[in-house]
Design a protein around this motif. Structure first.
Motif, short mmCIF file in Angstrom:
data_model
loop_
_atom_site.label_atom_id
_atom_site.label_comp_id
_atom_site.label_asym_id
_atom_site.label_seq_id
_atom_site.Cartn_x
_atom_site.Cartn_y
_atom_site.Cartn_z
N PRO A 130 0.57 -1.30 0.05
CA PRO A 130 0.03 -0.10 -0.05
C PRO A 130 0.69 1.35 -0.20
O PRO A 130 0.44 2.29 -0.76
N GLU A 131 1.64 1.21 0.56
CA GLU A 131 2.86 2.33 0.84
C GLU A 131 3.42 2.79 -0.52
O GLU A 131 3.26 3.91 -0.99
N ILE A 132 3.85 1.67 -1.25
CA ILE A 132 4.45 1.89 -2.56
C ILE A 132 3.41 2.39 -3.62
O ILE A 132 3.62 3.27 -4.39
N TRP A 190 4.25 -4.23 -13.03
CA TRP A 190 5.66 -3.57 -13.34
C TRP A 190 6.75 -4.57 -12.61
O TRP A 190 7.91 -4.61 -13.35
N ILE A 191 6.37 -5.22 -11.48
CA ILE A 191 7.49 -6.07 -10.86
C ILE A 191 7.61 -7.21 -11.88
O ILE A 191 8.75 -7.54 -12.04
N GLU A 200 10.75 -4.89 -14.47
CA GLU A 200 11.90 -5.18 -13.46
C GLU A 200 11.74 -4.12 -12.23
O GLU A 200 12.99 -3.71 -11.87
N MET A 201 10.68 -3.89 -11.80
CA MET A 201 10.70 -2.85 -10.88
C MET A 201 11.26 -3.49 -9.58
O MET A 201 10.99 -4.74 -9.14
N PRO A 202 12.37 -2.98 -9.00
CA PRO A 202 12.79 -3.50 -7.77
C PRO A 202 11.85 -3.83 -6.67
O PRO A 202 11.38 -2.79 -6.13
N TRP A 205 5.25 -8.11 -0.35
CA TRP A 205 6.22 -7.56 -1.29
C TRP A 205 6.84 -6.47 -0.39
O TRP A 205 6.18 -5.58 0.13
N LYS A 206 8.21 -6.10 -0.41
CA LYS A 206 8.93 -5.13 0.11
C LYS A 206 9.65 -4.20 -0.89
O LYS A 206 10.12 -4.82 -1.74
N PHE A 207 9.76 -2.89 -0.50
CA PHE A 207 10.30 -2.00 -1.59
C PHE A 207 11.43 -1.10 -0.72
O PHE A 207 11.09 -0.90 0.32
#
Length: 51
Positions: free
Chosen positions: A2-4, A18-19, A23-25, A33-35
């Motif tokens: 939610p934050e990203i 996009w992931i 190739e979204m990191p 999922w962590k960013f």
């Protein structure tokens, strides 16, 4: 996630796409999922992102 989504102004489906395709990191930890904001900023400013 939610934050990203809020940070980039995108939907969950867009983030997942996009992931997979642009190739979204992102790092999967368990079921989440962590960013890293620094990696996202670098990725956004790279040539890999197209509007």
């Amino acid at each position: 996630m939610p934050e990203i989504m809020k940070y980039l102004g995108i939907s969950r489906d867009t983030a997942l796409r996009w992931i997979a395709t642009k190739e979204m990191p992102a790092h999967k930890v368990g079921k989440k999922w962590k960013f890293k904001v620094s990696e996202i900023d670098e990725w956004v400013n790279s040539d890999k992102v197209e509007e």
